[in-house]
Structures are given as C-alpha cells and as structure tokens.
Motif scaffolding. Structure first.
Motif, PDB file in Angstrom:
ATOM      1  N   ALA A  75       0.842  -1.209   0.000  1.00 46.94           N
ATOM      2  CA  ALA A  75       0.000   0.000   0.000  1.00 46.94           C
ATOM      3  C   ALA A  75       0.873   1.252   0.000  1.00 46.94           C
ATOM      4  O   ALA A  75       0.603   2.210  -0.730  1.00 46.94           O
ATOM      5  CB  ALA A  75      -0.931  -0.015   1.210  1.00 46.94           C
ATOM      6  N   GLY A  76       1.929   1.232   0.793  1.00 47.26           N
ATOM      7  CA  GLY A  76       2.839   2.383   0.844  1.00 47.26           C
ATOM      8  C   GLY A  76       3.558   2.578  -0.486  1.00 47.26           C
ATOM      9  O   GLY A  76       3.746   3.704  -0.947  1.00 47.26           O
ATOM     10  N   PHE A  77       3.944   1.474  -1.094  1.00 43.10           N
ATOM     11  CA  PHE A  77       4.635   1.522  -2.383  1.00 43.10           C
ATOM     12  C   PHE A  77       3.737   2.123  -3.449  1.00 43.10           C
ATOM     13  O   PHE A  77       4.180   2.859  -4.334  1.00 43.10           O
ATOM     14  CB  PHE A  77       5.076   0.108  -2.791  1.00 43.10           C
ATOM     15  N   ALA A  85      -3.082   2.070   4.395  1.00 41.32           N
ATOM     16  CA  ALA A  85      -2.060   1.042   4.579  1.00 41.32           C
ATOM     17  C   ALA A  85      -2.225   0.337   5.929  1.00 41.32           C
ATOM     18  O   ALA A  85      -2.136  -0.888   6.018  1.00 41.32           O
ATOM     19  CB  ALA A  85      -0.666   1.673   4.481  1.00 41.32           C
ATOM     20  N   ILE A  86      -2.505   1.109   6.983  1.00 37.74           N
ATOM     21  CA  ILE A  86      -2.645   0.527   8.324  1.00 37.74           C
ATOM     22  C   ILE A  86      -3.880  -0.365   8.401  1.00 37.74           C
ATOM     23  O   ILE A  86      -3.822  -1.486   8.923  1.00 37.74           O
ATOM     24  CB  ILE A  86      -2.708   1.648   9.393  1.00 37.74           C
TER      25      ILE A  86
ATOM     26  N   PHE B 169       5.149   1.764   9.922  1.00 38.85           N
ATOM     27  CA  PHE B 169       6.550   1.787   9.488  1.00 38.85           C
ATOM     28  C   PHE B 169       6.681   1.163   8.100  1.00 38.85           C
ATOM     29  O   PHE B 169       7.427   1.643   7.245  1.00 38.85           O
ATOM     30  CB  PHE B 169       7.439   1.009  10.474  1.00 38.85           C
ATOM     31  N   SER B 170       5.931   0.085   7.875  1.00 38.74           N
ATOM     32  CA  SER B 170       6.045  -0.643   6.622  1.00 38.74           C
ATOM     33  C   SER B 170       5.522   0.179   5.446  1.00 38.74           C
ATOM     34  O   SER B 170       6.070   0.116   4.343  1.00 38.74           O
ATOM     35  CB  SER B 170       5.293  -1.965   6.745  1.00 38.74           C
ATOM     36  N   SER B 171       4.477   0.959   5.676  1.00 36.12           N
ATOM     37  CA  SER B 171       3.971   1.798   4.586  1.00 36.12           C
ATOM     38  C   SER B 171       4.964   2.924   4.280  1.00 36.12           C
ATOM     39  O   SER B 171       5.140   3.309   3.115  1.00 36.12           O
ATOM     40  CB  SER B 171       2.578   2.347   4.901  1.00 36.12           C
ATOM     41  N   LEU B 172       5.648   3.417   5.314  1.00 29.83           N
ATOM     42  CA  LEU B 172       6.713   4.409   5.078  1.00 29.83           C
ATOM     43  C   LEU B 172       7.839   3.778   4.255  1.00 29.83           C
ATOM     44  O   LEU B 172       8.406   4.415   3.355  1.00 29.83           O
ATOM     45  CB  LEU B 172       7.294   4.916   6.407  1.00 29.83           C
ATOM     46  N   PHE B 173       8.133   2.519   4.565  1.00 30.73           N
ATOM     47  CA  PHE B 173       9.149   1.766   3.834  1.00 30.73           C
ATOM     48  C   PHE B 173       8.743   1.646   2.355  1.00 30.73           C
ATOM     49  O   PHE B 173       9.541   1.956   1.454  1.00 30.73           O
ATOM     50  CB  PHE B 173       9.301   0.385   4.503  1.00 30.73           C
TER      51      PHE B 173
END
Lengths: 99, 233
Positions: A75-77, A85-86, B169-173
C-alpha cells in the motif's frame, strides 16, 4: 517497586534525549556528511523498527505479523495514504490470525 | 501562527493519530493486565509519549527487572531521539523560541519525525506542533480507552492491534522504495542486523536498535549520493 518513580524516571531519560538536543547550538551548524547521515536516519531505522519485533510479537503466529507488514508495504509503495495502509495491514493480520 | 500550516500539521497527524490510538489501546490493556492502575497507565503515556520505550518498560517490569535496568534500557531504546531532535532543531524556521523548541523536542516521536523529514527543508512551529499534538492526543486517549474498554474487545482484535505500528513503518518503507529503490538495501540490512543482534546474539532490544541504526546509516551514506539525499527534500 515504586511504579510512579519508575514512570517518572523513564520519562526523564526519554524527554532529556528529546529536549536537550534542541538547545545545543553546535548541532545547528552540522557538517554536510553529518547532516546527510541525519537525513538518512529514518530510512536506516525503518528496518529495525519493523523486524524482528513485528514477527516475534505474534509468537508462533509470526506469519500474521508478516502478512500485515507486507500488505502495508505494498500500500505504501502504491502511495496509498497511511490510514489505508494501516487498515489493510490490520485486516490482513486479523485474517491470518483467524486461520 | 499560520492557519494553513496548522491544518496541514493536523492533516498529516491524523493517520498517525489512528495508528497511535490503536496501538495505545494495546498499551492500555497491557498496563491493566500488568497491575498498573488507570492513573499509572495513563501517566506513563502522558509523561513518556514513547511507544517502543513504554512497551519495553512494561515487558521488563513484568519480567522482574530492576528499576535501573529498566530505565537504562528505556534510555537506550529512546537514545535515537537525540539524533532526531537535533535533526528537527536544525531545520526550524524560528530558532529563538524556547517554548517552541521544548514542545518540538518533547513531541519528537518516530512517526512525527519521519513525516516531518519528508516535508521540506524548513519547518515551522505552526506545522510541527499541531502535527505532534495530534499524535500525542492519539497516544494518550488510546491508552485511557484501552485501559477502560479492557475485556470488551474481542481477543483476536486485541492481539492483532499491535500490527498497526508495524504497518505504519512498513507503509513508510514502501513509500521510500517507490522514491528510491536503494531503500530496499538500507531497510533490508537494518532488519537483518537487528534480527541478528536480538535473536542471534540475545542483545537487548534497545542496544540492538541503536547499533543497527548507526551501522546502517553509515552504509546508507555510502550508497546514497548527496544529490539523492538533499534533492529529495
């Protein structure tokens, strides 16, 4: 153990490490390599903030943590907002825990 | 104060609010099950405002560690804020306000720092303080609600809630990788080192985190060119 004292001592060391650097003016005139390192710190910290705790926090169901992390990464990508994303990560983990 | 910057700060803080609120629910539950009173649990979040540090404190407390060991570990796991706070301090528009700097210092948490880091070269109090206050409200209110709702939450949601902080953190990644694929190497090394230190060598979470972060940032400085770091700002 005096719990209130424990809480306040933990607060003292935490807040000291956050507030004192605000007043050390030498830190305002940082050499470029140091500034570069500070700008890269968040990226350098990300991996350690996720692993291994995202897996070990779930014990034998470590794959549930991994699933949430992977989905949130995708989702972040794709530049989704952080809330999306969360929530997607939470849903993935819930589904895997329910298996 | 600049109204547009205030709105932007709150706007950027809302996703963190959600992540903190849900994670703090888990923290509130943890304080309750560890024998803390409501006041003690909420006081921890009010005075510390440090996710991993507070979880670490509770884990060591439950594990029967001595007070000094707990405080030292909390210092270790939170020592990264020295770098983060200095980094934010160097980018403040108005460096004269003592009160402003105390607030910014006290509010320097990982996610607010990360969001601010990708925000631009100069940072205003009008942006930073609402951003941090939004995070803070999520953390403190989540702790209180978590303690109070206690057993109402289904067991499975309680156990899954901890993922929210890692998902953040993973979405920031993911976002970093979409900007520059080199982030995979940096974040990957950081994850491998930290896992090796904690699981392989049995180091404390705090010490391991500091060592991993410092080793990896040197590596990152080598593989990222100056242009990639400074032009992204």
């Amino acid at each position: 153990m005096n719990k209130i004292l424990l809480i306040l001592l933990c607060s003292l060391v935490t807040m000291a490490s956050r507030i004192i650097p605000q007043f050390i003016s030498a830190l305002d005139r940082l050499p470029r390599p140091v500034k570069k390192a500070m700008l890269l710190l968040p990226t350098a910290a990300l991996g350690s903030l996720i692993f291994p705790l995202a897996l070990t926090d779930f014990g034998s169901q470590w794959y549930a943590g991994l699933g949430g992390v992977v989905i949130a990464f995708i989702a972040g990508f794709k530049r989704s907002s952080m809330i999306v994303a969360i929530v997607l990560g939470l849903i993935a983990t819930l589904l895997l825990l329910a298996l | 104060m600049n109204k547009r910057a205030i709105r932007e700060g709150i706007h950027d803080g809302l996703p963190i609010f959600l992540g903190y609120f849900t994670t703090a629910l888990a923290f509130g539950l943890l304080t309750r099950s560890s024998g803390f009173s409501f006041v003690e649990g909420v006081l921890t979040s009010i005075t510390n405002f440090a996710g991993s540090g507070q979880f670490l404190m509770m884990n060591l407390y439950n594990g029967g560690a001595f007070m000094l060991e707990i405080v030292l570990s909390v210092f270790f796991i939170n020592a990264r804020y020295i770098f983060m706070s200095a980094s934010l301090s160097a980018r403040l528009e108005d460096k004269k306000s003592v009160i402003g700097r105390i607030f910014v210092g006290a509010g320097t948490v990982d996610e607010a720092f990360a969001v601010a880091s990708f925000k631009g070269e100069k940072l205003s109090y009008s942006y930073l303080i609402p951003l941090m206050a939004t995070c803070y409200l999520g953390w403190v209110s989540g702790t209180a609600v978590g303690f109070l709702v206690g057993n109402i939450l289904p067991e499975i949601v309680q156990s899954a809630a901890v993922i929210t902080i890692y998902a953040m953190f993973s979405s920031l990644f993911g976002n970093e990788v979409s900007r520059n694929v080199k982030a995979v190497a940096v974040v990957g090394l950081s994850a491998v080192l930290n896992s090796l230190f904690i699981l392989g060598m049995g180091l404390s979470t705090g010490l391991s985190f500091i060592m991993s972060m410092l080793i990896v940032v040197v590596f990152a400085c080598f593989i990222y060119s100056d242009e990639e770091v400074f032009d992204n700002e």
